[in-house]
Structures are given as structure tokens and as C-alpha cells.
Design a protein around this motif. Structure first.
Motif, PDB file in Angstrom:
ATOM      1  N   GLY A  30       0.826  -1.200   0.000  1.00  0.00           N
ATOM      2  CA  GLY A  30       0.000   0.000   0.000  1.00  0.00           C
ATOM      3  C   GLY A  30       0.859   1.248   0.000  1.00  0.00           C
ATOM      4  O   GLY A  30       0.539   2.235   0.645  1.00  0.00           O
ATOM      5  N   SER A  79       0.446   4.031  -3.754  1.00  0.00           N
ATOM      6  CA  SER A  79      -0.648   3.250  -4.338  1.00  0.00           C
ATOM      7  C   SER A  79      -1.350   3.920  -5.507  1.00  0.00           C
ATOM      8  O   SER A  79      -1.644   3.266  -6.502  1.00  0.00           O
ATOM      9  CB  SER A  79      -1.672   2.907  -3.263  1.00  0.00           C
ATOM     10  N   SER A  88      -2.640   0.440   5.164  1.00  0.00           N
ATOM     11  CA  SER A  88      -1.611   0.601   4.131  1.00  0.00           C
ATOM     12  C   SER A  88      -0.474   1.482   4.629  1.00  0.00           C
ATOM     13  O   SER A  88      -0.642   2.275   5.558  1.00  0.00           O
ATOM     14  CB  SER A  88      -2.225   1.241   2.886  1.00  0.00           C
TER      15      SER A  88
END
Length: 169
Positions: free
Chosen positions: A88, A91, A150
Motif C-alpha cells: 500500500g 498506491s 496501508s
């Protein structure tokens, strides 16, 4: 009038629970997509790196310009991009790059290109093409971000937001 208020209240509470449940599941949904298809991107990218000459020949057969260079680029993008999706990290940028990569994958192969141009007449063919879930995942991450589970979220929450907040003071 009082009957309508009771009916509205009867409907409002379950709908509120539905919204709260959906909001709770959103980061899990994004994480599952990122982990599953990030891994798939990594595996396909790694395969392209290990079998570079075959990929370059395939790209040449599709008349992709600079097939050798593009084979390295696509393999690296998918391999590293898959790992970044899993984490993540970066991203939205990776989502944008992988989306472009998957659009090219759809359009470069004649059979898949026909599925794109015929999407409204035969949606099943489009969704059953190899690039579909890769493209879907990349677009989901591009549009919705990676979610709170993330590295991007942690960086924003604990580094950038703090730094930006102090800069405003």
C-alpha cells in the motif's frame, strides 16, 4: 404524519447500520484486493523478468515498439508495482501506471481488443479476459486509494499530516 415519522425511523436505523457495516468493511475489501492482485502482479512480473526473451518476442509479434525495452519496463512495473500494492505504498501512482499497463494489454492483443470494443454487446467476454481483474484492481486502488490498512495511510497519518499541520501553524 406521526405514522410517517415512525416508518422513517424504522427504516433509518437499519440503513444506518448498513452504512456503518459497509464503512467498516471498506478497508478490509481494499486490503484483500491489494494483497490478492498485488501478489498476482508480482508473480506475473517476476515471470516476465525470468523469461524476458520470450516476452520481448511476444511484444515484437504484437508490433509493440521497442519490444525489448518495453518487456523490461512492463516486467519491472508489474513486479515492483505488485509489491508496492501489497504494501500500500505509492498506491495511487502505481494504480495509474498499472491501469495504463492493463489498458495496453487489452488493446495490444487482437482478441482482447475486440472484447474492449464489443464490451457493451458482450460484457462476459470482456470480464473473462486475462487483464480484467488486474485492470479492475488497479482502477479501484487509483480511485479509492489503498485504505487505512496501508503504508500510504501510515505515512500520511504519522508523518505528512503532522509536518503539514506544523507548517500551517
Amino acid at each position: 404524519m406521526a405514522g410517517q415519522d415512525k416508518l422513517l425511523a424504522l427504516v433509518a436505523k437499519p440503513y444506518e447500520w448498513l452504512v456503518l457495516g459497509g464503512n467498516f468493511l471498506q478497508p478490509v475489501f481494499l486490503l484483500v484486493f491489494r494483497l490478492t492482485w498485488g501478489w498476482q502482479f508480482f508473480v506475473t512480473g517476476k515471470g516476465k523478468l525470468l523469461h524476458h526473451s520470450d516476452v520481448a518476442q511476444f511484444f515484437a509479434s504484437l508490433h509493440i515498439p521497442l519490444p525489448d525495452l518495453n518487456a523490461w519496463f512492463v516486467a519491472g512495473l508489474e513486479c515492483v508495482g505488485g509489491l508496492l500494492l501489497i504494501a500500500g505504498l505509492g498506491s495511487r501512482l502505481i494504480g495509474l501506471l498499472l491501469s495504463g499497463n492493463m489498458v495496453v494489454a487489452y488493446l495490444a492483443v487482437e482478441e482482447d481488443r475486440a472484447k474492449v470494443f464489443n464490451v457493451f454487446n458482450d460484457l462476459d467476454a470482456f470480464t473473462h479476459a486475462d487483464p480484467f481483474f488486474f485492470l479492475l484492481t488497479a482502477v479501484i486502488v487509483l480511485v479509492f486509494g489503498p485504505g487505512v490498512l496501508s503504508a500510504d495511510y501510515l505515512l500520511y497519518r504519522f508523518f505528512f499530516k503532522t509536518k503539514l499541520g506544523k507548517a500551517d501553524a
